[in-house]
Scaffold this motif. Sequence first.
Motif, PDB file in Angstrom:
ATOM      1  N   GLY A 434      33.106  23.804   4.688  1.00 20.03           N
ATOM      2  CA  GLY A 434      34.229  23.440   4.495  1.00 20.03           C
ATOM      3  C   GLY A 434      34.225  23.216   6.092  1.00 20.03           C
ATOM      4  O   GLY A 434      32.725  22.684   6.926  1.00 20.03           O
ATOM      5  N   LEU A 435      35.578  23.171   6.259  1.00 18.02           N
ATOM      6  CA  LEU A 435      35.657  22.628   8.068  1.00 18.02           C
ATOM      7  C   LEU A 435      37.043  22.438   8.582  1.00 18.02           C
ATOM      8  O   LEU A 435      37.946  23.606   7.412  1.00 18.02           O
ATOM      9  CB  LEU A 435      36.134  20.487   8.121  1.00 18.02           C
ATOM     10  N   ALA A 436      36.923  23.047   9.914  1.00 16.58           N
ATOM     11  CA  ALA A 436      39.032  23.672  10.361  1.00 16.58           C
ATOM     12  C   ALA A 436      38.988  22.280  10.354  1.00 16.58           C
ATOM     13  O   ALA A 436      39.377  21.323  10.263  1.00 16.58           O
ATOM     14  CB  ALA A 436      38.792  24.717  11.474  1.00 16.58           C
ATOM     15  N   ARG A 437      40.904  21.952  10.312  1.00 15.84           N
ATOM     16  CA  ARG A 437      41.624  20.962  10.692  1.00 15.84           C
ATOM     17  C   ARG A 437      42.595  22.401  11.746  1.00 15.84           C
ATOM     18  O   ARG A 437      43.279  22.465  11.282  1.00 15.84           O
ATOM     19  CB  ARG A 437      41.887  19.999   9.582  1.00 15.84           C
ATOM     20  N   ARG A 438      43.565  20.965  13.058  1.00 18.65           N
ATOM     21  CA  ARG A 438      43.826  22.333  13.260  1.00 18.65           C
ATOM     22  C   ARG A 438      46.212  21.404  12.440  1.00 18.65           C
ATOM     23  O   ARG A 438      45.786  20.194  12.432  1.00 18.65           O
ATOM     24  CB  ARG A 438      44.160  21.727  14.804  1.00 18.65           C
ATOM     25  N   ILE A 439      46.631  21.693  12.537  1.00 19.68           N
ATOM     26  CA  ILE A 439      48.058  21.405  12.379  1.00 19.68           C
ATOM     27  C   ILE A 439      48.946  21.582  12.929  1.00 19.68           C
ATOM     28  O   ILE A 439      48.700  22.799  13.653  1.00 19.68           O
ATOM     29  CB  ILE A 439      48.745  21.685  10.934  1.00 19.68           C
ATOM     30  N   TYR A 440      49.867  19.827  13.478  1.00 17.94           N
ATOM     31  CA  TYR A 440      50.408  20.447  14.938  1.00 17.94           C
ATOM     32  C   TYR A 440      51.809  20.979  14.331  1.00 17.94           C
ATOM     33  O   TYR A 440      52.568  20.136  13.557  1.00 17.94           O
ATOM     34  CB  TYR A 440      50.508  19.380  15.715  1.00 17.94           C
ATOM     35  N   LEU A 441      52.086  20.997  15.107  1.00  8.23           N
ATOM     36  CA  LEU A 441      53.953  22.325  15.043  1.00  8.23           C
ATOM     37  C   LEU A 441      54.721  20.947  15.546  1.00  8.23           C
ATOM     38  O   LEU A 441      55.289  20.553  16.727  1.00  8.23           O
ATOM     39  CB  LEU A 441      53.603  23.561  15.862  1.00  8.23           C
ATOM     40  N   ASP A 442      55.598  19.969  14.204  1.00  8.11           N
ATOM     41  CA  ASP A 442      55.842  19.023  14.841  1.00  8.11           C
ATOM     42  C   ASP A 442      56.931  18.425  14.093  1.00  8.11           C
ATOM     43  O   ASP A 442      56.493  19.708  12.429  1.00  8.11           O
ATOM     44  CB  ASP A 442      55.607  17.867  14.610  1.00  8.11           C
ATOM     45  N   SER A 443      57.646  17.415  13.694  1.00  2.00           N
ATOM     46  CA  SER A 443      58.553  17.826  12.154  1.00  2.00           C
ATOM     47  C   SER A 443      57.700  17.337  11.394  1.00  2.00           C
ATOM     48  O   SER A 443      58.258  17.203  10.079  1.00  2.00           O
ATOM     49  CB  SER A 443      59.754  16.576  13.027  1.00  2.00           C
TER      50      SER A 443
END
Length: 886
Positions: A434-443
Amino acid sequence: MELFRRCPVFTALLLILCNAGHSHGTAAEPSLLIHNMDIDCKVTSRFAHTLIVAKIENQLNLSHEVVFDVELPKTAFITNFTMTIDGVTTVGVVKKKAEAEEQYGKAVSKGQNAGLVQSIGRKMENFKISVNVRERATVIFKLTYEELLKRNQGMYQLQLKVKPKQLVEKFQITVDIVEPQGIRFVNTFGGFMTNDLMDTVQIDHNGNKAQIVFKPTLEQQRKCPACTETLLDGDFVINYDVNREVSAGNIQIVNGYFVHYFAPSNLERVPKNVVFVIDCSASMKGRKIKQTYEAFMKILSDLPEEDHFGILKFSSNVVKWNSDLMKATPVNIQSAKEFVSNIKAQGGTDINSALLSAIKMLKDAQEAEILPEISASSIIFLSDGDPTYGETNIHTIMKNVKQAADGVTTLYSLGFGADVDYNFLEKMSLENGGLARRIYLDSDSALQLQDFYKEVANPVLLDVTLQYPNLPVNGLTQNSFKYYYQGSEIVVAGQIDSNSIDTLIAEVAAQGMTDPFSMRVETGIKEDAEVGTEQKYIFGDFTERLWAYLTINQLMTKRISAEGELKENSTDKALQLSLKYNFVTPLTSLVITRLEESDDSITMVAKKPKEDNVPEASSPSIRTVSSFARTAAKIKTLKPIRLVLSGGRRTPLTVPRPPHSHFNNYQDCSWYHLLLSVASIPEKICLGISEPLDGIINLFHNSVKGITLNGKLSEDKDGFDKVGLVHKKKMMSIEVTAENITVTRGEDTQVHPWTSALQGLRVIKKEGDTLVASLEPGLKVIIYLVKHLDLLKLYVESKRKDSNYTIGLASHVTSDENIIVKFSDISIQGKSFPSSRSCSCDVTSFGVKNQGCCVAFTVESDDLTAGTSNIVQNIFDIPPAYHEQT
């Protein structure tokens, strides 16, 4: 004062110019004039070659400093940079990263001017360079970068940041697209686009070619007829797709290199088996868990009924929605939503047990023959932190997960927020297909989660292989793939190792929903090469450069999970290609060396930042860690090193910030806790607090009115985790965190999330991401929520010199009528502190957009009070020394 004369020019794929004296409704003469800004982008078969040219004239009779700051996509590689001043051109050279660091280190050790260029954003990266331009002189910047446009949800997207911040004499974006398959559609949009601006966009689409030109006149750029402010502020986006059919794809051949694009249409969707693994440990409390809930409500609603799914929530233990994978029927979806709605954040983080449980669920479902024989299995894992419970050794966890999965499932990891161990998630995901993805802490964190799921929601082919049986191929890129998802595209490239073959044969084999998928395509090598030659105005060697681009990216991915000799070989090959094709990649740097009139050289090193946002270890002369700010045990994420340049002396800034750092070089107030605007001096004050982490500091106290303002210092960040305000006469206390605003009046307590309105309070007003507390006429404290960091910043505006607030660390500054700012120190309350000053300081981290002059220094809580500490025990307390007075 020549040292501090500075008017930066920024570009975000386009330049931004900030001019003192350039204000709304006036026609002040700009000190720096942007003659022209040209963005020329040529796209050949998805491969984009972008050239940015900016010409700026210094109109003053004295030297000025110009900052060229470009935002480019994370997936892009810089390939060239030049700057021309008075006819003298400086060319950047791509070198091995170690050599570039050595050159930079030598410049520092010899006392020469030196700077580093490196920062990272959500979708974009920054390239920044600063040069002095003498009076009446002109500078021309040219930057080139290349990228492969990735197909996502059925289209390609080219994103350009438009943010000039000044009217530009000649402003133009030109994008030429050539797609041999034919262009199915092309459109543009921009958040800043008015109807008048939209009318200036020209789209010429004819068959396999399209040209988009955006060329607003000077008058069309104005916010109003008499304004000097520009409308251009936001993203300019081009979306397009090509004609498609169910086939083995399209092949392009130029100069002995080929690229094979495979994205068939109208295929039947393969059922999916997915286990969602949701971290609900204590660190997910607040906005993170709320946005996770919002995202999963939408994801569950979109699950097709033929899919099977399971949900695990985990903290110190693992809780399943159901022990088996269930079909996505309306009844089961409703039950799953109820389970997700009851998730609460508490406890530790047992990642090992959660992932092993998810794998076992998939295996048990397969053995029980619950799942369709032809289906795609995956785990979507969401976490915001490190393992803290159960098995905590990440290497052991990776080994356990890989052995348990054994190719049965792919693992997609979503790292929530800045503190997550992204390297760990990425390596573990890659080891499991698979792969990884960053989820940015935003609205829009919930939307980010949904968008990722859409990318992997619709598999249409399994076990895809692309082969070229009649051709000796050298350097073939990845040609086998676990899944092909609807709306995406597979791209394979290689070098043809023979001149005796006239036809390239490509065969594609895969498993479809009901039957095996098998197709074949033949392409005439010479004929296709001639077509490429006719397209010279785009760029004729795009197949070779695209092959190198793909190969480098895949080698860099391979080295993440590789060990030993395989890792070394991948690294060496990627480095050789990066140097050969002049790409700035994670293994190379762009070195720019310019000789100034003083015969001092400036050595700048531009390098591609890592997604984990942590600078790599380097020479102590370049980066050191201050013991005052962080202990080594507590460092998780270091802030990126940015360009360190100014009009005078240059000193490399270490990370993290030491006390009284050379702020005039760094010019970024985000390293400090408070921003103060006081009546007695024109400069703003960037105030850092040097105290133990998690300390609670009394900032303001008025014993007559019974008003107290305290702030709890945040750990590993420069700001506050919590702010407490007490107003005794109104019998009210307000506690502010990054998640909520809690108001207590008498026995009544109300909790308000930041997204809700705040009404009925006179002491404090809410305006978007800011809370404005009016302590007294002329004294405001603005509490600003920095969403992506989950912390609070405080900006104090004091317009009076006779404030009644004389107790508290901040009040000692705002109440002093005799502040003296000198070149390298500041005098407050009769005491002198080492400081640094800049007239182009960045204060956006406090929610303040305008730039100006700032002075920065750091204090301990008792530095301004003759040894009386301002540290308190609780968020609503006052300093012990003042209890008798109160």
